[in-house]
Scaffold this motif. Structure first.
Motif, PDB file in Angstrom:
ATOM      1  N   UNK A  15       0.840  -1.198   0.000  1.00 38.40           N
ATOM      2  CA  UNK A  15       0.000   0.000   0.000  1.00 38.40           C
ATOM      3  C   UNK A  15       0.874   1.247   0.000  1.00 38.40           C
ATOM      4  N   UNK A  16       0.414   2.286  -0.714  1.00 35.76           N
ATOM      5  CA  UNK A  16       1.167   3.536  -0.788  1.00 35.76           C
ATOM      6  C   UNK A  16       1.281   4.192   0.585  1.00 35.76           C
ATOM      7  N   UNK A  17       2.419   4.797   0.826  1.00 41.17           N
ATOM      8  CA  UNK A  17       2.615   5.554   2.054  1.00 41.17           C
ATOM      9  C   UNK A  17       1.984   6.937   1.908  1.00 41.17           C
ATOM     10  N   UNK A  18       1.205   7.335   2.881  1.00 40.92           N
ATOM     11  CA  UNK A  18       0.588   8.659   2.863  1.00 40.92           C
ATOM     12  C   UNK A  18       1.277   9.533   3.908  1.00 40.92           C
ATOM     13  N   UNK A  19       2.009  10.529   3.428  1.00 37.38           N
ATOM     14  CA  UNK A  19       2.651  11.487   4.321  1.00 37.38           C
ATOM     15  C   UNK A  19       1.643  12.571   4.681  1.00 37.38           C
ATOM     16  N   UNK A  20       1.572  12.933   5.932  1.00 36.88           N
ATOM     17  CA  UNK A  20       0.636  13.985   6.338  1.00 36.88           C
ATOM     18  C   UNK A  20       0.992  15.285   5.639  1.00 36.88           C
ATOM     19  N   UNK A  21      -0.038  16.001   5.217  1.00 36.14           N
ATOM     20  CA  UNK A  21       0.173  17.248   4.501  1.00 36.14           C
ATOM     21  C   UNK A  21       0.976  18.263   5.286  1.00 36.14           C
ATOM     22  N   UNK A  22       0.863  18.217   6.605  1.00 37.59           N
ATOM     23  CA  UNK A  22       1.585  19.156   7.457  1.00 37.59           C
ATOM     24  C   UNK A  22       3.065  18.800   7.586  1.00 37.59           C
ATOM     25  N   UNK A  23       3.483  17.680   6.984  1.00 40.02           N
ATOM     26  CA  UNK A  23       4.870  17.226   7.102  1.00 40.02           C
ATOM     27  C   UNK A  23       5.587  17.213   5.751  1.00 40.02           C
ATOM     28  N   UNK A  24       5.067  17.967   4.780  1.00 40.94           N
ATOM     29  CA  UNK A  24       5.658  17.966   3.441  1.00 40.94           C
ATOM     30  C   UNK A  24       6.886  18.868   3.324  1.00 40.94           C
ATOM     31  N   UNK A  25       7.042  19.810   4.213  1.00 42.29           N
ATOM     32  CA  UNK A  25       8.227  20.670   4.180  1.00 42.29           C
ATOM     33  C   UNK A  25       9.436  19.868   4.649  1.00 42.29           C
ATOM     34  N   UNK A  26      10.555  19.958   3.942  1.00 49.30           N
ATOM     35  CA  UNK A  26      11.746  19.205   4.363  1.00 49.30           C
ATOM     36  C   UNK A  26      12.339  19.776   5.643  1.00 49.30           C
ATOM     37  N   UNK A  27      12.969  18.924   6.432  1.00 49.17           N
ATOM     38  CA  UNK A  27      13.594  19.385   7.675  1.00 49.17           C
ATOM     39  C   UNK A  27      14.807  20.261   7.384  1.00 49.17           C
ATOM     40  N   UNK A  28      15.444  20.015   6.233  1.00 45.49           N
ATOM     41  CA  UNK A  28      16.564  20.847   5.806  1.00 45.49           C
ATOM     42  C   UNK A  28      16.531  20.958   4.288  1.00 45.49           C
ATOM     43  N   UNK A  29      17.134  21.999   3.772  1.00 50.73           N
ATOM     44  CA  UNK A  29      17.142  22.204   2.336  1.00 50.73           C
ATOM     45  C   UNK A  29      15.841  22.794   1.823  1.00 50.73           C
ATOM     46  N   UNK A  30      15.759  22.943   0.495  1.00 52.93           N
ATOM     47  CA  UNK A  30      14.619  23.586  -0.166  1.00 52.93           C
ATOM     48  C   UNK A  30      14.138  22.692  -1.298  1.00 52.93           C
ATOM     49  N   UNK A  31      12.824  22.505  -1.391  1.00 53.40           N
ATOM     50  CA  UNK A  31      12.238  21.702  -2.456  1.00 53.40           C
ATOM     51  C   UNK A  31      12.371  22.422  -3.797  1.00 53.40           C
ATOM     52  N   UNK A  32      12.821  21.703  -4.813  1.00 52.31           N
ATOM     53  CA  UNK A  32      12.890  22.245  -6.162  1.00 52.31           C
ATOM     54  C   UNK A  32      11.575  21.981  -6.867  1.00 52.31           C
ATOM     55  N   UNK A  33      11.112  22.937  -7.676  1.00 53.05           N
ATOM     56  CA  UNK A  33       9.850  22.743  -8.378  1.00 53.05           C
ATOM     57  C   UNK A  33       9.845  23.388  -9.746  1.00 53.05           C
ATOM     58  N   UNK A  34       8.793  23.079 -10.510  1.00 52.29           N
ATOM     59  CA  UNK A  34       8.696  23.594 -11.871  1.00 52.29           C
ATOM     60  C   UNK A  34       7.246  23.880 -12.217  1.00 52.29           C
ATOM     61  N   UNK A  35       7.023  24.998 -12.915  1.00 54.02           N
ATOM     62  CA  UNK A  35       5.746  25.314 -13.552  1.00 54.02           C
ATOM     63  C   UNK A  35       5.891  24.919 -15.013  1.00 54.02           C
ATOM     64  N   UNK A  93      -9.966  18.005   7.075  1.00 52.92           N
ATOM     65  CA  UNK A  93     -10.874  16.979   7.610  1.00 52.92           C
ATOM     66  C   UNK A  93     -10.878  15.710   6.770  1.00 52.92           C
ATOM     67  N   UNK A  94     -10.786  15.836   5.449  1.00 52.01           N
ATOM     68  CA  UNK A  94     -11.014  14.697   4.561  1.00 52.01           C
ATOM     69  C   UNK A  94      -9.788  14.262   3.761  1.00 52.01           C
ATOM     70  N   UNK A  95      -8.744  15.088   3.695  1.00 48.41           N
ATOM     71  CA  UNK A  95      -7.548  14.749   2.914  1.00 48.41           C
ATOM     72  C   UNK A  95      -6.305  15.081   3.731  1.00 48.41           C
ATOM     73  N   UNK A  96      -6.030  14.345   4.785  1.00 46.40           N
ATOM     74  CA  UNK A  96      -4.900  14.670   5.666  1.00 46.40           C
ATOM     75  C   UNK A  96      -3.534  14.533   5.000  1.00 46.40           C
ATOM     76  N   UNK A  97      -3.484  13.941   3.808  1.00 43.98           N
ATOM     77  CA  UNK A  97      -2.231  13.864   3.073  1.00 43.98           C
ATOM     78  C   UNK A  97      -1.982  15.069   2.198  1.00 43.98           C
ATOM     79  N   UNK A  98      -2.868  16.058   2.258  1.00 44.44           N
ATOM     80  CA  UNK A  98      -2.741  17.290   1.489  1.00 44.44           C
ATOM     81  C   UNK A  98      -2.574  18.485   2.422  1.00 44.44           C
ATOM     82  N   UNK A  99      -2.212  19.610   1.847  1.00 43.06           N
ATOM     83  CA  UNK A  99      -1.994  20.828   2.626  1.00 43.06           C
ATOM     84  C   UNK A  99      -2.513  22.028   1.839  1.00 43.06           C
ATOM     85  N   UNK A 100      -2.634  23.159   2.524  1.00 41.98           N
ATOM     86  CA  UNK A 100      -3.079  24.400   1.892  1.00 41.98           C
ATOM     87  C   UNK A 100      -1.908  25.374   1.745  1.00 41.98           C
TER      88      UNK A 100
END
Length: 395
Positions: free
Chosen positions: A37-57, A179-186
């Motif tokens: 089964x896929x691991x679901x990380x809580x949305x509130x824990x998506x920020x890395x403890x160190x470093x910066x997430x790289x992203x793209x539009x 309430x319904x998607x704890x693996x997501x964040x705002x």
């Protein structure tokens, strides 16, 4: 010094083109999952403890996530997609296709929700349905950060400069997701405050209205650059998981769009309310990082950034412009001095910009030479996507 709202609207253009112009991203199927089964990380824990997430539009019309990943030699940790909200049938198809690409390649989906039909259309029934979709994505191994009604302090969007209605709608979105998607964040993401209140926009707050009164933070009867461009729109710490701000280099002086190398220190000065340079005196703009990242403890994102290069115009060379900007983003002191900065997403588009009446090449990976220079400058603290998890979506 106030600047034309049209230039700031140009920043917004980069945030709406996917929803307005692009076809559905092409779906990519992940490899056959195992029985795990896929691991679901809580949305509130998506920020890395160190470093910066790289992203793209990504420009979904002209390439896939896999093509971008293959060209860069790395998988971005965050992939941005835009959609009208509530979804039309076509929007739902586009969102599913973006999700499938991220599922195939790995990483976080940053979903920007644009309430084109007005904030009143964002009902609890609509937000609950959204949260159900996001929860399904999460259980299939794709974390989601929902950036609702970005640049709400601008005067160019239907949801702009309506602080009470905006905050209520944001809280409905956040309530359903939490309430319904704890693996997501705002994510709450206003526009950079230089040039506020962006006079002349179609959705500028009108004097005498409740919105205008709420935006008059210094209570002098007017909404000017002396008023706080962020605080009236903040939905509350309990509703906001991430804070973000789009910061582009459009040139150094009005009317913007010239091929010029960014001023040293410009990026951090704008992020912290210390900018006073060729673009004007923005010292009245509050310290966004200090207030929302440091004091409130929120992870800070730059959801969109790039440096303008117009191939049809003379001036500084493309590499000189872009490299000067990304080297500001990659300053070695940032992880030490600004530990709450957790995400930086490059705007990977080559497109016509109405505001500068020309095609602008924003890309960091548009040509082999630029790609080589960009990848050579990537710091070791820039976090890319981990190995994709082969798994069976949970139920």
């Amino acid at each position: 010094m106030n600047i034309s709202w049209g230039w700031m609207a140009a920043t917004a253009v980069a945030g709406l083109v996917l929803a307005a112009c692009s076809p559905a991203p092409q779906a990519q199927e992940p490899s056959t999952p195992t029985a795990a089964r896929c691991t679901v990380t809580r949305g509130t824990e998506l920020a890395p403890s160190s470093g910066i997430l790289s992203g793209v539009n990504l420009d979904w019309e002209h390439g896939t996530l896999q093509q971008y990943t293959d060209g860069l030699g790395r998988r971005p940790a965050v992939v941005v997609s835009f959609t009208q909200f509530p979804f039309t049938a076509a929007d739902a198809t586009n969102v599913e296709a973006a999700y499938e690409q991220v599922r195939a390649e790995g990483g976080i989906l940053l979903l920007t929700l644009e309430p084109r039909k007005g904030l009143a259309a964002v009902t609890e029934a609509v937000t609950d349905k959204l949260a159900g979709t996001l929860d399904r994505f999460n259980k299939a191994g794709v974390p989601v950060i929902a950036r609702f009604a970005h640049e709400m302090n601008g005067s160019w969007y239907e949801w702009g400069q309506k602080p009470a209605e905006y905050k209520a709608a944001f809280r409905r979105v956040a309530g359903s997701i939490h309430r319904l998607a704890p693996g997501s964040a705002t994510m709450w993401a206003p526009n950079y405050g230089g040039g506020y209140p962006f006079t002349g926009g179609a959705h500028q707050a009108v004097a005498g209205t409740a919105a205008h009164t709420a935006l008059d933070t210094d209570r002098n009867g007017e909404v000017t650059g002396a008023d706080d461009p962020y605080a009236p729109y903040y939905p509350g710490d309990d509703a906001v998981d991430w804070v973000g701000m789009s910061l582009y280099h459009w040139g150094n002086t009005y009317p913007w769009g010239a091929n010029v190398v960014p001023e040293p220190g410009k990026f951090l000065q704008q992020l912290t309310g210390k900018y006073q340079g060729d673009g004007g005196n923005d010292l009245a703009v509050p310290d966004f990082y200090g207030e929302y990242g440091k004091r409130r403890g929120k992870p800070v994102a730059i959801p969109e950034t790039a440096a303008l290069s117009v191939p049809s115009r003379k001036g500084a060379a493309e590499l000189a412009i872009k490299q000067a900007w990304w080297r500001q983003l990659f300053d070695a002191q940032i992880p030490k001095d600004y530990p709450q900065l957790k995400m930086i997403n490059w705007f990977e588009w080559n497109k016509n910009e109405v505001e500068v009446r020309a095609v602008v090449d924003w890309r960091s990976a548009g040509t082999p030479a630029i790609t080589k220079a960009y990848t050579a400058d990537l710091p070791d603290w820039f976090r890319f996507a981990p190995e994709r998890e082969d798994c069976t979506p949970g139920s």
